[in-house]
Scaffold this motif. Sequence first.
Motif, PDB file in Angstrom:
ATOM      1  N   SER A  67      67.320  -9.425 -25.245  1.00  0.00           N
ATOM      2  CA  SER A  67      66.616  -8.966 -26.432  1.00  0.00           C
ATOM      3  C   SER A  67      65.299  -8.314 -26.036  1.00  0.00           C
ATOM      4  CB  SER A  67      66.375 -10.139 -27.378  1.00  0.00           C
ATOM      5  OG  SER A  67      65.760  -9.711 -28.570  1.00  0.00           O
ATOM      6  N   ASP A  68      64.800  -7.494 -26.934  1.00  0.00           N
ATOM      7  CA  ASP A  68      63.558  -6.757 -26.713  1.00  0.00           C
ATOM      8  C   ASP A  68      62.401  -7.669 -26.339  1.00  0.00           C
ATOM      9  OD1 ASP A  68      61.616  -4.700 -26.876  1.00  0.00           O
ATOM     10  OD2 ASP A  68      61.167  -5.304 -28.922  1.00  0.00           O
ATOM     11  N   ALA A  69      61.684  -7.320 -25.278  1.00  0.00           N
ATOM     12  CA  ALA A  69      60.435  -7.962 -24.830  1.00  0.00           C
ATOM     13  C   ALA A  69      60.600  -9.382 -24.310  1.00  0.00           C
ATOM     14  CB  ALA A  69      59.380  -7.955 -25.952  1.00  0.00           C
ATOM     15  N   ILE A  70      61.800  -9.925 -24.298  1.00  0.00           N
ATOM     16  CA  ILE A  70      61.988 -11.313 -23.887  1.00  0.00           C
ATOM     17  C   ILE A  70      61.651 -11.506 -22.403  1.00  0.00           C
ATOM     18  CG2 ILE A  70      64.438 -11.068 -23.313  1.00  0.00           C
ATOM     19  CD1 ILE A  70      64.917 -13.814 -24.452  1.00  0.00           C
ATOM     20  N   VAL A  71      61.885 -10.483 -21.588  1.00  0.00           N
ATOM     21  CA  VAL A  71      61.663 -10.609 -20.148  1.00  0.00           C
ATOM     22  C   VAL A  71      60.176 -10.828 -19.843  1.00  0.00           C
ATOM     23  CG1 VAL A  71      61.928  -9.454 -17.921  1.00  0.00           C
ATOM     24  CG2 VAL A  71      63.697  -9.213 -19.659  1.00  0.00           C
ATOM     25  N   ALA A  72      59.295 -10.340 -20.720  1.00  0.00           N
ATOM     26  CA  ALA A  72      57.858 -10.490 -20.490  1.00  0.00           C
ATOM     27  C   ALA A  72      57.348 -11.885 -20.812  1.00  0.00           C
ATOM     28  CB  ALA A  72      57.096  -9.462 -21.334  1.00  0.00           C
ATOM     29  N   ASP A  73      58.168 -12.712 -21.426  1.00  0.00           N
ATOM     30  CA  ASP A  73      57.759 -14.078 -21.763  1.00  0.00           C
ATOM     31  C   ASP A  73      57.855 -14.942 -20.507  1.00  0.00           C
ATOM     32  OD1 ASP A  73      57.432 -16.652 -22.742  1.00  0.00           O
ATOM     33  OD2 ASP A  73      58.546 -16.249 -24.578  1.00  0.00           O
ATOM     34  N   PRO A  74      56.769 -15.574 -20.081  1.00  0.00           N
ATOM     35  CA  PRO A  74      56.813 -16.390 -18.858  1.00  0.00           C
ATOM     36  C   PRO A  74      57.767 -17.571 -18.958  1.00  0.00           C
ATOM     37  CG  PRO A  74      54.736 -16.691 -20.046  1.00  0.00           C
ATOM     38  CD  PRO A  74      55.420 -15.527 -20.675  1.00  0.00           C
ATOM     39  N   ARG A  75      58.126 -17.966 -20.170  1.00  0.00           N
ATOM     40  CA  ARG A  75      59.076 -19.068 -20.335  1.00  0.00           C
ATOM     41  C   ARG A  75      60.514 -18.624 -20.116  1.00  0.00           C
ATOM     42  NH1 ARG A  75      57.330 -20.766 -26.211  1.00  0.00           N
ATOM     43  NH2 ARG A  75      57.319 -18.477 -26.279  1.00  0.00           N
ATOM     44  N   PHE A  76      60.750 -17.324 -20.103  1.00  0.00           N
ATOM     45  CA  PHE A  76      62.087 -16.804 -19.848  1.00  0.00           C
ATOM     46  C   PHE A  76      62.245 -16.623 -18.338  1.00  0.00           C
ATOM     47  CE2 PHE A  76      65.097 -13.037 -19.862  1.00  0.00           C
ATOM     48  CZ  PHE A  76      66.213 -13.821 -20.066  1.00  0.00           C
ATOM     49  N   ARG A 122      73.286 -21.582 -26.094  1.00  0.00           N
ATOM     50  CA  ARG A 122      72.595 -22.574 -25.268  1.00  0.00           C
ATOM     51  C   ARG A 122      71.087 -22.384 -25.447  1.00  0.00           C
ATOM     52  NH1 ARG A 122      75.651 -23.764 -19.673  1.00  0.00           N
ATOM     53  NH2 ARG A 122      77.802 -23.537 -20.371  1.00  0.00           N
ATOM     54  N   PRO A 123      70.427 -23.244 -26.228  1.00  0.00           N
ATOM     55  CA  PRO A 123      68.975 -23.092 -26.430  1.00  0.00           C
ATOM     56  C   PRO A 123      68.224 -23.229 -25.108  1.00  0.00           C
ATOM     57  CG  PRO A 123      69.944 -24.613 -28.026  1.00  0.00           C
ATOM     58  CD  PRO A 123      70.987 -24.375 -26.984  1.00  0.00           C
ATOM     59  N   LEU A 124      67.250 -22.352 -24.888  1.00  0.00           N
ATOM     60  CA  LEU A 124      66.446 -22.386 -23.669  1.00  0.00           C
ATOM     61  C   LEU A 124      65.028 -22.875 -23.958  1.00  0.00           C
ATOM     62  CD1 LEU A 124      67.562 -18.988 -22.087  1.00  0.00           C
ATOM     63  CD2 LEU A 124      68.587 -21.261 -21.794  1.00  0.00           C
ATOM     64  N   TYR A 125      64.409 -22.307 -24.986  1.00  0.00           N
ATOM     65  CA  TYR A 125      63.076 -22.746 -25.405  1.00  0.00           C
ATOM     66  C   TYR A 125      62.839 -22.230 -26.813  1.00  0.00           C
ATOM     67  CZ  TYR A 125      61.797 -17.985 -23.971  1.00  0.00           C
ATOM     68  OH  TYR A 125      61.735 -16.631 -23.826  1.00  0.00           O
ATOM     69  N   ASN A 126      61.740 -22.665 -27.424  1.00  0.00           N
ATOM     70  CA  ASN A 126      61.441 -22.333 -28.814  1.00  0.00           C
ATOM     71  C   ASN A 126      60.332 -21.283 -28.884  1.00  0.00           C
ATOM     72  OD1 ASN A 126      60.155 -23.302 -31.752  1.00  0.00           O
ATOM     73  ND2 ASN A 126      62.370 -23.522 -31.550  1.00  0.00           N
ATOM     74  N   GLU A 127      60.492 -20.333 -29.797  1.00  0.00           N
ATOM     75  CA  GLU A 127      59.506 -19.256 -29.958  1.00  0.00           C
ATOM     76  C   GLU A 127      58.954 -19.256 -31.383  1.00  0.00           C
ATOM     77  OE1 GLU A 127      57.148 -17.277 -28.912  1.00  0.00           O
ATOM     78  OE2 GLU A 127      58.424 -15.895 -27.770  1.00  0.00           O
ATOM     79  N   VAL A 175      62.229 -20.026 -33.855  1.00  0.00           N
ATOM     80  CA  VAL A 175      63.649 -19.918 -33.509  1.00  0.00           C
ATOM     81  C   VAL A 175      63.830 -20.257 -32.037  1.00  0.00           C
ATOM     82  CG1 VAL A 175      64.184 -18.170 -35.256  1.00  0.00           C
ATOM     83  CG2 VAL A 175      63.463 -17.453 -32.972  1.00  0.00           C
ATOM     84  N   ASP A 176      65.032 -20.667 -31.697  1.00  0.00           N
ATOM     85  CA  ASP A 176      65.367 -20.897 -30.292  1.00  0.00           C
ATOM     86  C   ASP A 176      65.646 -19.566 -29.604  1.00  0.00           C
ATOM     87  OD1 ASP A 176      65.258 -23.684 -30.365  1.00  0.00           O
ATOM     88  OD2 ASP A 176      67.320 -23.836 -31.101  1.00  0.00           O
ATOM     89  N   ILE A 177      65.144 -19.406 -28.398  1.00  0.00           N
ATOM     90  CA  ILE A 177      65.611 -18.343 -27.520  1.00  0.00           C
ATOM     91  C   ILE A 177      66.815 -18.934 -26.793  1.00  0.00           C
ATOM     92  CG2 ILE A 177      65.065 -16.813 -25.617  1.00  0.00           C
ATOM     93  CD1 ILE A 177      63.522 -16.280 -28.239  1.00  0.00           C
ATOM     94  N   ALA A 178      67.954 -18.282 -26.909  1.00  0.00           N
ATOM     95  CA  ALA A 178      69.203 -18.882 -26.450  1.00  0.00           C
ATOM     96  C   ALA A 178      69.998 -17.947 -25.545  1.00  0.00           C
ATOM     97  CB  ALA A 178      70.060 -19.289 -27.651  1.00  0.00           C
TER      98      ALA A 178
END
Length: 302
Positions: free
Chosen positions: A107-116, A170-175, A274-277
């Motif tokens: 998804s858009d911009a998700i790669v820039a999140d340090p939690r991803f 598969r939930p990874l973390y919450n945003e 929401v969960d990032i999944a």
Amino acid sequence: MSMLRKINDIDLKLLRIFQTVADCGGFSAAESQLNIARSTISTHMADLESRLGLTLCQRGRAGFALTEEGKTVYDAVQEVFAVLDGFRQQVNGLHEKLTGELNIICSDAIVADPRFKLTEILDAFIAKAPDVTINISTNSLPEMEQALIDGRAHICFAPRHRDLSSLNYRPLYNEDYFLYCHAKHPLFAAKSGAIKDTDLSKHKFIHPGIQTIGQASLAMEGLPRSANAYIYEVRMALVKTGQYIGFFPSHYVQPWLHKKELRALCPDTRHYAVDIAALTRKTGPQDKLLKQLLIQLDRVYG
């Protein structure tokens, strides 16, 4: 009348080119994707039309468009390559050595999140499968869902705005998402706590353009839908005009908050999480590449 009696390697190459041209919406847009000149693409397309005895597309000043025959051939091409990809995956599954292609959509911009932690996941995966070609792209949630269902993607990473019965999540973390306006917007200077729902209803709102459920739907309730933009960069461009308000994930807006260019509006009520999944297809055989990636994903996220 010409007819394609036997499909050979040349035909498959031409069909791949046709598929890419159709997906890109024209010859010019397909140049970078195919890494060949537009004149060469035109020659290949003319060759394919000659071999099929059909006119597949119209191109000219009016723009590019598939003919009715072209649309039918495009649908058939999708089926052909889906079958070939399925064959390749089954054959790869017969070998211990991991080969082939792994298709990931984010998804858009998700790669820039340090939690991803995509880097950690891929680092571990590549150590196990150094000969695998990894294809990574970005797209909207509906396109990601369809790519999984069609078998064009192995796994997608996205906000879990909704659940489809045909997919696993598969939930990874919450945003956290909040509603923001730009410094040029009339609401930016309003006193804290003075902004009411009636005030928000007077201003243009950017909807993400997808069906939302639960907290997200409640947080958007009553906001006048004046624009649609799933991609955050496009949404931010609209917000920066000072004419719109819109939701963004907390990690994405940090640079603008630091420069005091954005403000969260009614954060106590106009907020959702929401969960990032990790999304995968529920039905069908799970090939070894996806299994290995999921093993590494589970190890990284514990």
